[in-house]
Design a protein around this motif. Structure first.
Motif, short mmCIF file in Angstrom:
data_model
loop_
_atom_site.label_atom_id
_atom_site.label_comp_id
_atom_site.label_asym_id
_atom_site.label_seq_id
_atom_site.Cartn_x
_atom_site.Cartn_y
_atom_site.Cartn_z
N ARG A 1 5.80 -5.81 13.71
CA ARG A 1 4.35 -5.60 13.63
C ARG A 1 4.03 -4.11 13.46
N ALA A 2 4.57 -3.29 14.34
CA ALA A 2 4.32 -1.85 14.26
C ALA A 2 4.90 -1.28 12.97
N TRP A 3 6.05 -1.78 12.54
CA TRP A 3 6.68 -1.32 11.31
C TRP A 3 5.76 -1.59 10.13
N LEU A 4 5.17 -2.79 10.07
CA LEU A 4 4.27 -3.13 8.96
C LEU A 4 3.02 -2.25 8.96
N PHE A 5 2.46 -1.97 10.14
CA PHE A 5 1.30 -1.10 10.20
C PHE A 5 1.67 0.31 9.75
N ARG A 6 2.86 0.79 10.13
CA ARG A 6 3.27 2.14 9.74
C ARG A 6 3.48 2.23 8.22
N VAL A 7 4.16 1.23 7.66
CA VAL A 7 4.39 1.22 6.22
C VAL A 7 3.06 1.13 5.48
N SER A 8 2.16 0.27 5.95
CA SER A 8 0.84 0.14 5.32
C SER A 8 0.07 1.46 5.41
N HIS A 9 0.13 2.08 6.56
CA HIS A 9 -0.54 3.37 6.77
C HIS A 9 -0.02 4.40 5.76
N ASN A 10 1.30 4.47 5.61
CA ASN A 10 1.90 5.43 4.67
C ASN A 10 1.52 5.11 3.22
N HIS A 11 1.55 3.82 2.85
CA HIS A 11 1.15 3.44 1.49
C HIS A 11 -0.32 3.81 1.25
N ALA A 12 -1.16 3.59 2.25
CA ALA A 12 -2.58 3.92 2.10
C ALA A 12 -2.77 5.41 1.88
N ARG A 13 -2.09 6.22 2.67
CA ARG A 13 -2.21 7.67 2.52
C ARG A 13 -1.70 8.12 1.15
N ASN A 14 -0.62 7.50 0.68
CA ASN A 14 -0.10 7.84 -0.65
C ASN A 14 -1.13 7.50 -1.73
N ARG A 15 -1.77 6.36 -1.61
CA ARG A 15 -2.80 5.97 -2.59
C ARG A 15 -3.96 6.94 -2.56
N GLN A 16 -4.37 7.34 -1.36
CA GLN A 16 -5.51 8.24 -1.24
C GLN A 16 -5.20 9.61 -1.82
N ASN A 17 -3.96 9.99 -1.79
CA ASN A 17 -3.58 11.30 -2.32
C ASN A 17 -3.24 11.28 -3.80
N SER A 18 -3.22 10.11 -4.38
CA SER A 18 -2.81 10.03 -5.78
C SER A 18 -3.92 10.54 -6.71
N TYR A 19 -3.51 11.06 -7.81
CA TYR A 19 -4.44 11.59 -8.80
C TYR A 19 -5.38 10.50 -9.32
N HIS A 20 -4.83 9.33 -9.59
CA HIS A 20 -5.63 8.24 -10.15
C HIS A 20 -6.78 7.87 -9.21
N ARG A 21 -6.51 7.78 -7.93
CA ARG A 21 -7.55 7.40 -6.96
C ARG A 21 -8.62 8.48 -6.87
N ARG A 22 -8.20 9.74 -6.86
CA ARG A 22 -9.18 10.81 -6.67
C ARG A 22 -10.01 11.07 -7.91
N PHE A 23 -9.40 10.94 -9.11
CA PHE A 23 -10.11 11.35 -10.31
C PHE A 23 -10.33 10.24 -11.33
N GLY A 24 -9.64 9.12 -11.19
CA GLY A 24 -9.69 8.10 -12.22
C GLY A 24 -10.66 6.97 -11.98
N GLU A 25 -11.12 6.81 -10.75
CA GLU A 25 -12.00 5.68 -10.46
C GLU A 25 -13.27 6.17 -9.81
N GLY A 26 -14.35 5.42 -10.03
CA GLY A 26 -15.59 5.70 -9.36
C GLY A 26 -15.53 5.21 -7.93
N LEU A 27 -16.45 5.65 -7.11
CA LEU A 27 -16.48 5.25 -5.72
C LEU A 27 -17.43 4.09 -5.46
#
Length: 179
Positions: free
Chosen positions: A72-98
């Protein structure tokens, strides 16, 4: 979720093969993971992608002989890391509207009820913004049903630090919301 919750009692080798235990684990943790990821700032679609990626990572990890004491904790940690990676990606910051669909949080019963509920959520949102990032994350994970030890694993913090952080966040919210 009790101490004998499903993820902690599952035999890990059976998870690697796509057994019914994987389906049960997915059903149990999908919604808490989605709520946590949306609270981190992902859209509903992004959160669903991250949850699926986390479960695929778990399956690959276990199939390759990896061990995990607290799935359970492992899945939350992996999800947390994937989320942070998405938020830091160029496509998310500049490619899509909010622009996104706001989720309806209250049922319309009466106009007065709607106004009062909106005011409550407005005050809560203002109070949450004043929390530190670690306070917000600890509180969201605790609201998602994780224990302090699991939150510590996800956020790489000590258990006592998590407890202090959650307590401090609750006190701040209570002060700001006049509770």
């Amino acid at each position: 979720m009790g101490e004998d919750s499903l993820p902690l009692a599952l035999p890990l080798p059976s998870l690697a093969g796509g057994s019914p235990e994987v389906t049960a684990l997915y059903r149990e943790l999908r919604k808490p993971l989605l709520r946590y990821l949306v609270c981190l700032g992902l859209s509903n679609d992004e959160a669903q992608d991250v949850v699926q990626d986390a479960f695929l990572s778990l399956q690959r990890h276990l199939a390759s002989g990896g061990k995990q004491e607290n799935v359970r904790a492992w899945l939350f940690r992996v999800s947390h890391n994937h989320a942070r990676n998405r938020q830091n990606s160029y496509h998310r910051r500049f490619g899509e509207g909010l622009d996104g669909e706001p989720n309806s949080l209250v049922e319309e019963v009466t106009p007065e009820h709607v106004v009062l509920e909106k005011e409550k959520f407005r005050r809560l949102a203002q109070a949450i913004v004043l929390l530190t990032e670690s306070e917000r994350q600890c509180l969201l994970l605790r609201a998602g049903g994780l224990r302090y030890r699991e939150i510590g694993e996800v956020l790489e913090m000590g258990t006592s630090t998590v407890g202090d952080t959650v307590e401090r966040a609750i006190k701040k919210l209570a002060e700001k919301c006049n509770v």
